[in-house]
Design a protein around this motif. Structure first.
Motif, PDB file in Angstrom:
ATOM      1  N   TYR A 186       0.854  -1.186   0.000  1.00 27.43           N
ATOM      2  CA  TYR A 186       0.000   0.000   0.000  1.00 27.43           C
ATOM      3  C   TYR A 186       0.890   1.236   0.000  1.00 27.43           C
ATOM      4  CZ  TYR A 186      -3.660  -3.294   1.366  1.00 27.43           C
ATOM      5  OH  TYR A 186      -4.542  -4.358   1.393  1.00 27.43           O
ATOM      6  N   THR A 187       0.565   2.161  -0.902  1.00 29.12           N
ATOM      7  CA  THR A 187       1.341   3.404  -1.007  1.00 29.12           C
ATOM      8  C   THR A 187       0.509   4.577  -0.509  1.00 29.12           C
ATOM      9  OG1 THR A 187       2.577   2.573  -2.916  1.00 29.12           O
ATOM     10  CG2 THR A 187       2.576   4.951  -2.572  1.00 29.12           C
ATOM     11  N   TYR A 188       1.091   5.326   0.412  1.00 31.12           N
ATOM     12  CA  TYR A 188       0.426   6.502   0.987  1.00 31.12           C
ATOM     13  C   TYR A 188       1.201   7.768   0.587  1.00 31.12           C
ATOM     14  CZ  TYR A 188      -1.925   3.123   4.040  1.00 31.12           C
ATOM     15  OH  TYR A 188      -2.678   2.065   4.533  1.00 31.12           O
ATOM     16  N   GLU A 189       0.457   8.829   0.393  1.00 32.66           N
ATOM     17  CA  GLU A 189       1.071  10.117   0.054  1.00 32.66           C
ATOM     18  C   GLU A 189       0.910  11.091   1.219  1.00 32.66           C
ATOM     19  OE1 GLU A 189       0.405  13.786  -3.099  1.00 32.66           O
ATOM     20  OE2 GLU A 189       0.043  11.723  -3.781  1.00 32.66           O
ATOM     21  N   VAL A 190       2.014  11.685   1.644  1.00 25.97           N
ATOM     22  CA  VAL A 190       1.993  12.628   2.771  1.00 25.97           C
ATOM     23  C   VAL A 190       1.229  13.891   2.368  1.00 25.97           C
ATOM     24  CG1 VAL A 190       3.389  14.050   4.311  1.00 25.97           C
ATOM     25  CG2 VAL A 190       4.183  11.761   3.662  1.00 25.97           C
ATOM     26  N   ARG A 215     -13.461   9.705   3.606  1.00 24.15           N
ATOM     27  CA  ARG A 215     -13.591   8.486   2.822  1.00 24.15           C
ATOM     28  C   ARG A 215     -12.284   8.068   2.141  1.00 24.15           C
ATOM     29  NH1 ARG A 215     -18.742  10.719   2.001  1.00 24.15           N
ATOM     30  NH2 ARG A 215     -18.237  11.711   0.029  1.00 24.15           N
ATOM     31  N   LYS A 216     -11.161   8.419   2.764  1.00 25.03           N
ATOM     32  CA  LYS A 216      -9.847   7.992   2.267  1.00 25.03           C
ATOM     33  C   LYS A 216      -9.128   7.218   3.379  1.00 25.03           C
ATOM     34  CE  LYS A 216      -8.504   9.693  -1.896  1.00 25.03           C
ATOM     35  NZ  LYS A 216      -7.698   8.968  -2.907  1.00 25.03           N
ATOM     36  N   ASP A 217      -8.708   6.003   3.088  1.00 20.77           N
ATOM     37  CA  ASP A 217      -7.900   5.269   4.067  1.00 20.77           C
ATOM     38  C   ASP A 217      -6.606   6.036   4.281  1.00 20.77           C
ATOM     39  OD1 ASP A 217      -9.895   3.395   3.943  1.00 20.77           O
ATOM     40  OD2 ASP A 217      -8.808   2.058   2.575  1.00 20.77           O
ATOM     41  N   SER A 218      -6.138   6.038   5.520  1.00 26.10           N
ATOM     42  CA  SER A 218      -4.992   6.899   5.820  1.00 26.10           C
ATOM     43  C   SER A 218      -3.998   6.242   6.778  1.00 26.10           C
ATOM     44  CB  SER A 218      -5.469   8.234   6.400  1.00 26.10           C
ATOM     45  OG  SER A 218      -6.151   8.036   7.621  1.00 26.10           O
ATOM     46  N   LEU A 219      -2.875   6.916   6.926  1.00 26.11           N
ATOM     47  CA  LEU A 219      -1.794   6.467   7.806  1.00 26.11           C
ATOM     48  C   LEU A 219      -1.292   7.662   8.608  1.00 26.11           C
ATOM     49  CD1 LEU A 219       0.550   4.455   8.653  1.00 26.11           C
ATOM     50  CD2 LEU A 219       1.785   5.333   6.649  1.00 26.11           C
ATOM     51  N   THR A 220      -1.108   7.477   9.911  1.00 26.34           N
ATOM     52  CA  THR A 220      -0.506   8.509  10.760  1.00 26.34           C
ATOM     53  C   THR A 220       0.731   7.935  11.426  1.00 26.34           C
ATOM     54  OG1 THR A 220      -2.585   9.681  11.226  1.00 26.34           O
ATOM     55  CG2 THR A 220      -0.793   9.974  12.793  1.00 26.34           C
ATOM     56  N   SER A 236      10.614  17.436  23.815  1.00 26.40           N
ATOM     57  CA  SER A 236       9.650  18.511  24.074  1.00 26.40           C
ATOM     58  C   SER A 236       8.466  18.522  23.115  1.00 26.40           C
ATOM     59  CB  SER A 236      10.352  19.872  24.010  1.00 26.40           C
ATOM     60  OG  SER A 236      10.910  20.090  22.723  1.00 26.40           O
ATOM     61  N   GLU A 237       8.566  17.815  21.971  1.00 28.94           N
ATOM     62  CA  GLU A 237       7.501  17.870  20.972  1.00 28.94           C
ATOM     63  C   GLU A 237       7.212  16.493  20.389  1.00 28.94           C
ATOM     64  OE1 GLU A 237       8.500  20.711  17.966  1.00 28.94           O
ATOM     65  OE2 GLU A 237       8.944  22.301  19.407  1.00 28.94           O
ATOM     66  N   ARG A 238       6.057  16.409  19.738  1.00 36.68           N
ATOM     67  CA  ARG A 238       5.701  15.204  18.978  1.00 36.68           C
ATOM     68  C   ARG A 238       5.379  15.637  17.548  1.00 36.68           C
ATOM     69  NH1 ARG A 238       7.691  13.798  22.808  1.00 36.68           N
ATOM     70  NH2 ARG A 238       7.048  12.314  24.423  1.00 36.68           N
ATOM     71  N   LEU A 239       5.912  14.854  16.612  1.00 36.03           N
ATOM     72  CA  LEU A 239       5.650  15.117  15.198  1.00 36.03           C
ATOM     73  C   LEU A 239       4.594  14.140  14.701  1.00 36.03           C
ATOM     74  CD1 LEU A 239       6.329  16.420  12.434  1.00 36.03           C
ATOM     75  CD2 LEU A 239       8.111  14.668  12.177  1.00 36.03           C
ATOM     76  N   PHE A 240       3.576  14.667  14.047  1.00 34.72           N
ATOM     77  CA  PHE A 240       2.508  13.861  13.466  1.00 34.72           C
ATOM     78  C   PHE A 240       2.578  14.005  11.943  1.00 34.72           C
ATOM     79  CE2 PHE A 240       1.179  14.964  17.699  1.00 34.72           C
ATOM     80  CZ  PHE A 240       0.549  13.834  18.192  1.00 34.72           C
ATOM     81  N   VAL A 241       2.790  12.899  11.260  1.00 38.10           N
ATOM     82  CA  VAL A 241       2.806  12.885   9.801  1.00 38.10           C
ATOM     83  C   VAL A 241       1.586  12.100   9.330  1.00 38.10           C
ATOM     84  CG1 VAL A 241       4.028  12.125   7.725  1.00 38.10           C
ATOM     85  CG2 VAL A 241       5.317  13.039   9.676  1.00 38.10           C
ATOM     86  N   ARG A 242       0.742  12.750   8.523  1.00 32.96           N
ATOM     87  CA  ARG A 242      -0.480  12.092   8.054  1.00 32.96           C
ATOM     88  C   ARG A 242      -0.432  11.940   6.531  1.00 32.96           C
ATOM     89  NH1 ARG A 242      -5.848  14.339  10.369  1.00 32.96           N
ATOM     90  NH2 ARG A 242      -5.117  16.359   9.586  1.00 32.96           N
ATOM     91  N   ALA A 243      -0.869  10.766   6.092  1.00 34.83           N
ATOM     92  CA  ALA A 243      -0.816  10.451   4.663  1.00 34.83           C
ATOM     93  C   ALA A 243      -2.090   9.713   4.271  1.00 34.83           C
ATOM     94  CB  ALA A 243       0.406   9.605   4.348  1.00 34.83           C
ATOM     95  N   VAL A 244      -2.451   9.797   2.981  1.00 35.12           N
ATOM     96  CA  VAL A 244      -3.655   9.107   2.475  1.00 35.12           C
ATOM     97  C   VAL A 244      -3.258   8.063   1.446  1.00 35.12           C
ATOM     98  CG1 VAL A 244      -5.191  11.043   2.933  1.00 35.12           C
ATOM     99  CG2 VAL A 244      -4.016  10.893   0.720  1.00 35.12           C
ATOM    100  N   LEU A 245      -4.067   7.017   1.368  1.00 38.61           N
ATOM    101  CA  LEU A 245      -3.809   5.919   0.455  1.00 38.61           C
ATOM    102  C   LEU A 245      -3.953   6.384  -0.991  1.00 38.61           C
ATOM    103  CD1 LEU A 245      -3.198   2.834   0.433  1.00 38.61           C
ATOM    104  CD2 LEU A 245      -5.691   2.497   0.266  1.00 38.61           C
ATOM    105  N   VAL A 246      -2.968   6.043  -1.800  1.00 35.88           N
ATOM    106  CA  VAL A 246      -3.004   6.400  -3.217  1.00 35.88           C
ATOM    107  C   VAL A 246      -3.816   5.351  -3.960  1.00 35.88           C
ATOM    108  CG1 VAL A 246      -1.635   6.767  -5.298  1.00 35.88           C
ATOM    109  CG2 VAL A 246      -0.767   7.542  -3.085  1.00 35.88           C
ATOM    110  N   ASP A 247      -4.792   5.788  -4.741  1.00 33.41           N
ATOM    111  CA  ASP A 247      -5.659   4.849  -5.480  1.00 33.41           C
ATOM    112  C   ASP A 247      -4.862   4.125  -6.568  1.00 33.41           C
ATOM    113  OD1 ASP A 247      -7.870   5.573  -3.982  1.00 33.41           O
ATOM    114  OD2 ASP A 247      -8.322   7.272  -5.303  1.00 33.41           O
TER     115      ASP A 247
END
Length: 247
Positions: A186-190, A215-220, A236-247
């Motif tokens: 599965y390929t996700y795009e940031v 309605r997009k499957d995603s990855l965090t 001191s911080e947390r980084l959140f990277v969110r990406a969605v599944l590429v059709d």
């Protein structure tokens, strides 16, 4: 005045000048001693100042758990495994995530292991610094299924964790998840990345578990970043990277 007298006067004058020379040398020596004395005092003052600073620093750090090398600064001050894993012999169930790759960051086939919750409710991190954790608890989906797959891993700018370069990721970069059947990928795009300080990170978790696009499957992906806090043994911080599944 005759020649003889002129010669005598010249000799007397000359002898007087010679008599003054020792006095000048004596003064010259005293000045040089003074200069060397000042230099010695400055060096001594510098040494005392460094010694005082070191004593004060050690007094401030007394009682805290300090690691010997920079590559041991990991969240919670917990012990971690720094052994480079053998990915060739790593296998999981066909429906579980096996490898994660982010080519833009040089991450190729990082092992994915299942993680749960700590006693304080936080998501666990993998024991090995080169592994990625897939949270198998409520709210986290399997890659490729409806919802958001939540993953984490060791980061921070003072260690060698798998995600220590994650802050360099850019919108549009691709994240690839290979499943346990060793065929499905599965390929996700940031599409989004954000830093949150510790006081904001917990409240942001609801966002992290939600798809950024309807309605997009995603990855965090979540990791540590920012500055190391000695008394809390965390960053001191947390980084959140969110990406969605590429059709």
């Amino acid at each position: 005045m005759g020649k003889v007298e002129k010669i005598k006067n010249k000799e007397i004058s000359s002898s007087k000048k010679e008599m003054k020379l020792p006095g000048l040398r004596k003064i010259s020596f005293r000045i040089s001693w003074l200069i060397w004395g000042i230099i010695a005092l400055l060096v001594l003052g510098f040494i005392l100042r460094v010694a005082f600073w070191e004593h004060s620093y050690l007094a401030r750090m007394e009682g805290s758990e300090r690691e010997v090398t920079a590559d041991q600064y990991y969240d919670g001050g917990e012990e971690v495994d720094e052994t480079i894993p053998d990915t060739q012999q790593y296998h999981v169930a066909p429906d579980k995530p096996r490898f994660l790759s982010i080519e833009s960051l040089g991450i190729i086939n990082a092992r994915i292991v299942e993680v749960g919750q700590k006693s304080n409710g936080e998501i666990e991190t993998p024991k090995n610094i080169y592994d990625v954790g897939w949270y198998n608890g409520s709210g986290s989906a399997l890659p490729g299924q409806t919802g958001t797959a939540v993953m984490d891993g060791h980061g921070g700018n003072m260690g060698n964790g798998i995600f220590n370069h994650l802050p360099s990721i850019k919108v549009g970069d691709k994240i690839v998840i290979e499943m346990g059947d060793e065929k499905t990928k599965y390929t996700y795009e940031v599409i989004d990345l954000v830093n949150k300080n510790l006081s904001e990170a917990n409240s942001y978790m609801a966002v992290a578990f939600s798809p950024p696009v309807e309605r997009k499957d995603s990855l965090t992906i979540i990791t540590c970043t920012g500055n190391w806090i000695w008394n809390k043994q965390t960053y001191s911080e947390r980084l959140f990277v969110r990406a969605v599944l590429v059709d």
